[in-house]
Scaffold this active site. Structure first.
Site, PDB file in Angstrom:
ATOM      1  N   TYR A 139       0.846  -1.198   0.000  1.00 46.17           N
ATOM      2  CA  TYR A 139       0.000   0.000   0.000  1.00 46.17           C
ATOM      3  C   TYR A 139       0.883   1.250   0.000  1.00 46.17           C
ATOM      4  O   TYR A 139       0.714   2.150  -0.834  1.00 46.17           O
ATOM      5  CB  TYR A 139      -0.924   0.001   1.213  1.00 46.17           C
ATOM      6  CG  TYR A 139      -1.567   1.346   1.453  1.00 46.17           C
ATOM      7  CD1 TYR A 139      -2.589   1.805   0.623  1.00 46.17           C
ATOM      8  CD2 TYR A 139      -1.137   2.174   2.495  1.00 46.17           C
ATOM      9  CE1 TYR A 139      -3.159   3.053   0.820  1.00 46.17           C
ATOM     10  CE2 TYR A 139      -1.705   3.416   2.701  1.00 46.17           C
ATOM     11  CZ  TYR A 139      -2.713   3.853   1.863  1.00 46.17           C
ATOM     12  OH  TYR A 139      -3.273   5.095   2.064  1.00 46.17           O
ATOM     13  N   LYS A 177     -15.218   1.029   7.056  1.00 45.48           N
ATOM     14  CA  LYS A 177     -13.818   0.641   6.902  1.00 45.48           C
ATOM     15  C   LYS A 177     -13.430  -0.577   7.731  1.00 45.48           C
ATOM     16  O   LYS A 177     -12.339  -1.129   7.552  1.00 45.48           O
ATOM     17  CB  LYS A 177     -12.907   1.821   7.258  1.00 45.48           C
ATOM     18  CG  LYS A 177     -12.968   2.956   6.241  1.00 45.48           C
ATOM     19  CD  LYS A 177     -12.172   4.164   6.689  1.00 45.48           C
ATOM     20  CE  LYS A 177     -10.696   3.900   6.758  1.00 45.48           C
ATOM     21  NZ  LYS A 177     -10.069   3.672   5.445  1.00 45.48           N
TER      22      LYS A 177
END
Length: 330
Positions: A139, A177
């Site tokens: 990421y 999330k």
């Protein structure tokens, strides 16, 4: 003139849409991937002009199908730092971002985008310079590689490019999330479910709950984005954190005391909360040893030099507001 927000149904994107609405901006094309359908709730109280799936959008935007677009707020990305599918991460965060950037440059559209403090990895300094950038996961690498592209194209760009390295953002519209939601969100739900908040114990020279982060309210994140939107002559890559490292203990005590206040109970010190079992420390997990940042703090020098001079909320201010908002959603 049209505005576009990618990741519009996500955490930061939805807050930017709402902030634009509060300024009277409603000619907004919202772009997202609603495979996770419950994200629509983040836009229920927002005003938008149109919605497009992310795949359809990038193809049409490249063809200039939307006429004159003033700005794109590119918040869409996979933000799960635990994601291990490198191909997916690079396609979603790097290649897709390049396609949006190319269309903005071709059309003279302001491009404001989400970078990440994950780029710094294990660095002990958080300055927007190559020597401090060493991402620890794919990421962070996907964000780092795109920032490198930005550095190459920015000198010749005829329109604004502004990237924001978000630190630990918390606030409304993040419930979708899951595990990647903020510590404040998880502390709120844990306290309501169990009557206590659990934090990591001592690790790497830091006492129980004393590991620190630069926690920044999404309210401030939206304000910074709109500041640069209002100043299209300002380009660059900027840290977007409160510029203040605060311990996880501050999050926990604020969550507990705000919930107590909502029930008419007095505030307690951290020591009193620990003594009463409202805050509990658990052994630091072996799986995170050597992979855990015990300190982050945004260097705001570039941000302030670019003209953003508003103060940032402290944890005590921002988390108190957030807990009251969460409580009002029950």
């Amino acid at each position: 003139m049209t505005l576009i927000v990618t990741g519009a149904a996500g955490f930061i994107g939805a807050n930017i849409v709402k902030a634009l609405n509060e300024r009277g901006e409603t000619r907004i094309i919202a772009v997202d991937n609603l495979t996770r359908a419950d994200k629509f709730k983040n836009l229920v109280d927002c005003e938008i002009d149109d919605y497009l799936d992310k795949t359809e959008f990038v193809e049409r935007f490249a063809r200039s199908d939307f006429g004159k677009v003033r700005a794109v707020f590119h918040e869409g990305a996979c933000s799960d730092t635990m994601e291990t599918d490198g191909r997916y991460m690079m396609d979603n965060n790097f290649r897709y971002s390049r396609a949006v950037l190319d269309a903005c440059l071709a059309q003279g559209t302001q491009f404001l985008y989400a970078s990440s403090a994950a780029i710094y990895g294990g660095s002990s300094r958080f300055v927007e310079a190559r020597e401090f950038e060493a991402p620890l996961n794919v990421y962070g690498y996907s964000k780092f590689l795109f920032d490198q592209v930005i550095r190459r194209v920015m000198p010749s760009a005829k329109s604004q490019i502004a990237g924001f390295r978000y630190f630990n953002v918390y606030g409304p519209r993040e419930s979708h999330k899951g595990r990647m939601a903020s510590v404040a969100f998880h502390n709120f739900n844990q306290f309501r479910a169990e009557g206590k908040v659990k934090l990591f114990g001592e690790y790497n020279g830091y006492g129980p709950g004393e590991q620190t982060r630069d926690f920044v309210s999404v309210e401030d994140v939206a304000k910074v984005n709109l500041h640069f939107f209002d100043h299209p002559q300002k380009s660059g890559i900027f840290n977007l954190g409160a510029g203040r490292a605060q311990p996880f203990n501050d999050i926990a005590t604020t969550v507990v005391n705000t919930l107590r206040a909502l029930e008419g109970q007095p505030a307690l010190t951290l020591a009193e909360q620990v003594e009463q079992g409202l805050v509990e420390y658990v052994p630091f997990p072996d799986a995170l040893r050597g992979k855990y940042q015990c300190f982050t703090q945004a260097d705001q020098t570039k941000l302030r030099a670019a003209g953003y001079d508003a103060p940032f909320l402290t944890v005590q201010e921002g988390v108190d507001r957030y807990v009251r908002w969460l409580f009002g959603q029950l």
